[in-house]
Design a protein around this motif. Structure first.
Motif, PDB file in Angstrom:
ATOM      1  N   TRP A 121       3.102   7.786  -5.467  1.00  0.00           N
ATOM      2  CA  TRP A 121       3.831   6.891  -6.362  1.00  0.00           C
ATOM      3  C   TRP A 121       4.034   5.564  -5.635  1.00  0.00           C
ATOM      4  N   PHE A 122       3.769   4.491  -6.346  1.00  0.00           N
ATOM      5  CA  PHE A 122       3.962   3.144  -5.842  1.00  0.00           C
ATOM      6  C   PHE A 122       4.736   2.346  -6.882  1.00  0.00           C
ATOM      7  N   ARG A 123       5.279   1.228  -6.469  1.00  0.00           N
ATOM      8  CA  ARG A 123       5.967   0.357  -7.417  1.00  0.00           C
ATOM      9  C   ARG A 123       5.696  -1.091  -7.070  1.00  0.00           C
ATOM     10  N   GLN A 124       5.789  -1.918  -8.098  1.00  0.00           N
ATOM     11  CA  GLN A 124       5.566  -3.336  -7.910  1.00  0.00           C
ATOM     12  C   GLN A 124       6.547  -4.123  -8.761  1.00  0.00           C
ATOM     13  N   ALA A 125       7.359  -4.901  -8.103  1.00  0.00           N
ATOM     14  CA  ALA A 125       8.298  -5.784  -8.780  1.00  0.00           C
ATOM     15  C   ALA A 125       7.650  -7.149  -8.952  1.00  0.00           C
ATOM     16  N   PRO A 126       8.108  -7.947  -9.909  1.00  0.00           N
ATOM     17  CA  PRO A 126       7.515  -9.272 -10.129  1.00  0.00           C
ATOM     18  C   PRO A 126       7.538 -10.116  -8.874  1.00  0.00           C
ATOM     19  N   GLY A 127       6.388 -10.674  -8.534  1.00  0.00           N
ATOM     20  CA  GLY A 127       6.292 -11.552  -7.378  1.00  0.00           C
ATOM     21  C   GLY A 127       6.235 -10.849  -6.040  1.00  0.00           C
ATOM     22  N   LYS A 128       6.179  -9.521  -6.065  1.00  0.00           N
ATOM     23  CA  LYS A 128       6.145  -8.764  -4.807  1.00  0.00           C
ATOM     24  C   LYS A 128       4.879  -7.928  -4.722  1.00  0.00           C
ATOM     25  N   GLU A 129       4.568  -7.515  -3.521  1.00  0.00           N
ATOM     26  CA  GLU A 129       3.412  -6.660  -3.315  1.00  0.00           C
ATOM     27  C   GLU A 129       3.725  -5.222  -3.772  1.00  0.00           C
TER      28      GLU A 129
ATOM     29  N   GLU B 179       4.374  -1.509  -3.475  1.00  0.00           N
ATOM     30  CA  GLU B 179       5.112  -0.849  -2.401  1.00  0.00           C
ATOM     31  C   GLU B 179       4.980   0.668  -2.516  1.00  0.00           C
ATOM     32  N   PHE B 180       4.782   1.320  -1.376  1.00  0.00           N
ATOM     33  CA  PHE B 180       4.751   2.765  -1.337  1.00  0.00           C
ATOM     34  C   PHE B 180       6.141   3.329  -1.639  1.00  0.00           C
ATOM     35  N   VAL B 181       6.168   4.369  -2.487  1.00  0.00           N
ATOM     36  CA  VAL B 181       7.414   5.042  -2.810  1.00  0.00           C
ATOM     37  C   VAL B 181       7.415   6.465  -2.248  1.00  0.00           C
ATOM     38  N   ALA B 182       6.402   7.239  -2.605  1.00  0.00           N
ATOM     39  CA  ALA B 182       6.336   8.636  -2.191  1.00  0.00           C
ATOM     40  C   ALA B 182       4.913   9.130  -2.345  1.00  0.00           C
ATOM     41  N   ALA B 183       4.583  10.169  -1.601  1.00  0.00           N
ATOM     42  CA  ALA B 183       3.269  10.786  -1.718  1.00  0.00           C
ATOM     43  C   ALA B 183       3.394  12.278  -1.433  1.00  0.00           C
TER      44      ALA B 183
ATOM     45  N   ALA C  77      11.022  -2.114 -11.286  1.00  0.00           N
ATOM     46  CA  ALA C  77       9.612  -2.380 -10.983  1.00  0.00           C
ATOM     47  C   ALA C  77       8.741  -1.626 -11.983  1.00  0.00           C
ATOM     48  N   VAL C  78       7.469  -1.924 -11.939  1.00  0.00           N
ATOM     49  CA  VAL C  78       6.486  -1.071 -12.605  1.00  0.00           C
ATOM     50  C   VAL C  78       6.087   0.010 -11.602  1.00  0.00           C
ATOM     51  N   TYR C  79       6.160   1.247 -12.042  1.00  0.00           N
ATOM     52  CA  TYR C  79       5.844   2.376 -11.185  1.00  0.00           C
ATOM     53  C   TYR C  79       4.469   2.930 -11.545  1.00  0.00           C
ATOM     54  N   TYR C  80       3.673   3.135 -10.512  1.00  0.00           N
ATOM     55  CA  TYR C  80       2.307   3.609 -10.682  1.00  0.00           C
ATOM     56  C   TYR C  80       2.103   4.923  -9.938  1.00  0.00           C
ATOM     57  N   CYS C  81       1.314   5.810 -10.514  1.00  0.00           N
ATOM     58  CA  CYS C  81       0.851   6.950  -9.736  1.00  0.00           C
ATOM     59  C   CYS C  81      -0.617   6.725  -9.383  1.00  0.00           C
ATOM     60  N   ALA C  82      -1.019   7.373  -8.311  1.00  0.00           N
ATOM     61  CA  ALA C  82      -2.363   7.189  -7.792  1.00  0.00           C
ATOM     62  C   ALA C  82      -2.830   8.485  -7.146  1.00  0.00           C
ATOM     63  N   ALA C  83      -4.148   8.630  -7.036  1.00  0.00           N
ATOM     64  CA  ALA C  83      -4.720   9.857  -6.491  1.00  0.00           C
ATOM     65  C   ALA C  83      -5.824   9.552  -5.488  1.00  0.00           C
ATOM     66  N   ARG C  84      -5.897  10.403  -4.487  1.00  0.00           N
ATOM     67  CA  ARG C  84      -6.965  10.312  -3.495  1.00  0.00           C
ATOM     68  C   ARG C  84      -7.094  11.676  -2.811  1.00  0.00           C
TER      69      ARG C  84
ATOM     70  N   ILE D 180      -3.639  12.647   2.012  1.00  0.00           N
ATOM     71  CA  ILE D 180      -2.441  11.849   1.782  1.00  0.00           C
ATOM     72  C   ILE D 180      -2.531  10.498   2.489  1.00  0.00           C
ATOM     73  N   ALA D 181      -1.946   9.493   1.899  1.00  0.00           N
ATOM     74  CA  ALA D 181      -1.900   8.163   2.485  1.00  0.00           C
ATOM     75  C   ALA D 181      -0.722   7.409   1.891  1.00  0.00           C
ATOM     76  N   THR D 182      -0.326   6.332   2.566  1.00  0.00           N
ATOM     77  CA  THR D 182       0.809   5.539   2.083  1.00  0.00           C
ATOM     78  C   THR D 182       0.445   4.102   1.742  1.00  0.00           C
ATOM     79  N   THR D 183      -0.792   3.719   1.942  1.00  0.00           N
ATOM     80  CA  THR D 183      -1.196   2.350   1.623  1.00  0.00           C
ATOM     81  C   THR D 183      -1.929   2.316   0.288  1.00  0.00           C
TER      82      THR D 183
END
Length: 122
Positions: free
Chosen positions: A36-44, A46-50, A92-99, A102-105
């Motif tokens: 799980w990652f999140r991105q707020a306006p104007g920010k990069e 960000e890792f939340v959890a994996a 923020a907008v919260y995104y999930c991702a898969a790979r 495990i990784a945090t970037t």
């Protein structure tokens, strides 16, 4: 075709809770680590959890440790993020991702959902 579909975002007052879900299709879910990652306006972004295949999780200790809990249900091809004691800075907008593995970037992840908006009012 791999698809990740997040849901569960919304508007909540500070101190409240939300549970995000992310349902995956088009991949062998149990083989993948999820993040799980999140991105707020104007920010990069960000890792939340994996979470590893076997359900062992890791968290961004600085920002969400102790408040957010990640879980997965391999039978439902779904990963969850339980968010408690929400703060305005969690907006923020919260995104999930898969790979595989495990990784945090963010750049390490192969597949991404479209995101779900979480807004925490003060």
């Amino acid at each position: 075709q791999v698809q990740l579909l997040e849901s569960g975002g919304g508007l909540v007052q500070a101190g409240g809770s939300l549970r995000l879900s992310c349902r995956a299709s088009g991949l062998t879910f149990s083989n993948y680590a999820l993040g799980w990652f999140r991105q707020a306006p104007g920010k990069e972004r960000e890792f939340v959890a994996a979470m590893r295949r076997i359900g062992v999780g890791t968290y961004n200790e600085d920002s969400v440790k102790g408040r957010f809990t990640m879980s997965r249900d391999n039978a439902k091809n779904t990963v969850y993020l339980q968010m408690n004691s929400l703060k305005p800075e969690d907006t923020a907008v919260y995104y999930c991702a898969a790979r595989i593995g495990i990784a945090t970037t963010p750049s390490s992840y192969d597949y991404w959902g479209q995101g779900t908006q979480v807004t925490v009012s003060s």
